[in-house]
Motif scaffolding. Structure first.
Motif, PDB file in Angstrom:
ATOM      1  N   ILE A  40      39.394  50.640   2.190  1.00 49.40           N
ATOM      2  CA  ILE A  40      40.519  51.564   2.345  1.00 49.40           C
ATOM      3  C   ILE A  40      40.388  52.315   3.664  1.00 49.40           C
ATOM      4  O   ILE A  40      41.366  52.460   4.412  1.00 49.40           O
ATOM      5  CB  ILE A  40      40.594  52.542   1.152  1.00 49.40           C
ATOM      6  N   SER A  44      43.071  51.871   6.674  1.00 47.46           N
ATOM      7  CA  SER A  44      43.960  53.022   6.850  1.00 47.46           C
ATOM      8  C   SER A  44      43.672  53.800   8.130  1.00 47.46           C
ATOM      9  O   SER A  44      44.514  54.583   8.578  1.00 47.46           O
ATOM     10  CB  SER A  44      43.856  53.954   5.645  1.00 47.46           C
ATOM     11  N   ASP A 107      51.455  50.950   1.624  1.00 51.19           N
ATOM     12  CA  ASP A 107      50.160  51.264   1.043  1.00 51.19           C
ATOM     13  C   ASP A 107      50.059  52.783   0.997  1.00 51.19           C
ATOM     14  O   ASP A 107      50.146  53.441   2.043  1.00 51.19           O
ATOM     15  CB  ASP A 107      49.045  50.676   1.912  1.00 51.19           C
ATOM     16  N   TYR A 109      47.576  54.650   0.690  1.00 51.84           N
ATOM     17  CA  TYR A 109      46.447  55.140   1.481  1.00 51.84           C
ATOM     18  C   TYR A 109      46.809  55.226   2.962  1.00 51.84           C
ATOM     19  O   TYR A 109      46.353  56.126   3.667  1.00 51.84           O
ATOM     20  CB  TYR A 109      45.221  54.256   1.285  1.00 51.84           C
ATOM     21  N   ASP A 110      47.624  54.292   3.430  1.00 53.65           N
ATOM     22  CA  ASP A 110      48.090  54.356   4.810  1.00 53.65           C
ATOM     23  C   ASP A 110      48.977  55.573   5.023  1.00 53.65           C
ATOM     24  O   ASP A 110      48.883  56.256   6.050  1.00 53.65           O
ATOM     25  CB  ASP A 110      48.864  53.093   5.180  1.00 53.65           C
TER      26      ASP A 110
END
Length: 140
Positions: A40, A44, A107, A109-110
């Protein structure tokens, strides 16, 4: 407009980190099948860097525009404008309103990394003046 050396170095480090992440760290983390946490982070991190670099670039552009247009805007207003304009771009890109930065996949997390990058850069701008100009009537 004399930009502080701190921001020149910060921009350079961010760009170098982006390149190292893309070409070395990310492939290594994927190849070694490291924990999801690390995957992640490396996937990210470019969003964090994009938000930070975009904010720094627009801060410089808006400060320069203020000088050329003889606008009376305080630095804090310039910083808010830079963060706001960058936020519109990076968040709309993450939400798939456009693909100007490449073919993106949503996403969360992005999106979070982009928001953290925007906030972190705004905080740094509050702590360290962007330019070396002293006694500027527009300053602060």
């Amino acid at each position: 407009m004399p930009i502080k050396g701190f921001y020149k170095r910060l921009f350079g480090v961010a760009f170098l980190t982006f390149l190292l992440n893309k070409f070395y760290l990310r492939p290594w983390v994927v190849e070694k099948e490291l924990a999801d946490f690390w995957q992640i982070i490396v996937f990210s991190l470019p969003n964090f860097i994009e938000a930070a670099m975009g904010t720094l670039i627009l801060t410089g552009v808006f400060l320069q525009l203020r000088v050329y247009r003889n606008m009376v805007l305080r630095d804090i207003h310039i910083y808010w404008m830079a963060v706001g304009a960058t936020a519109v771009y990076v968040i709309s890109q993450e939400l798939k309103f456009h693909n100007l930065g490449g073919n993106n996949v949503y996403d969360p997390y992005d999106l979070l990394a982009s928001i953290i990058g925007l906030v972190a850069t705004f905080i740094v701008l509050q702590i360290v003046d962007f330019t070396d100009l002293q006694n500027n009537e527009h300053h602060k």
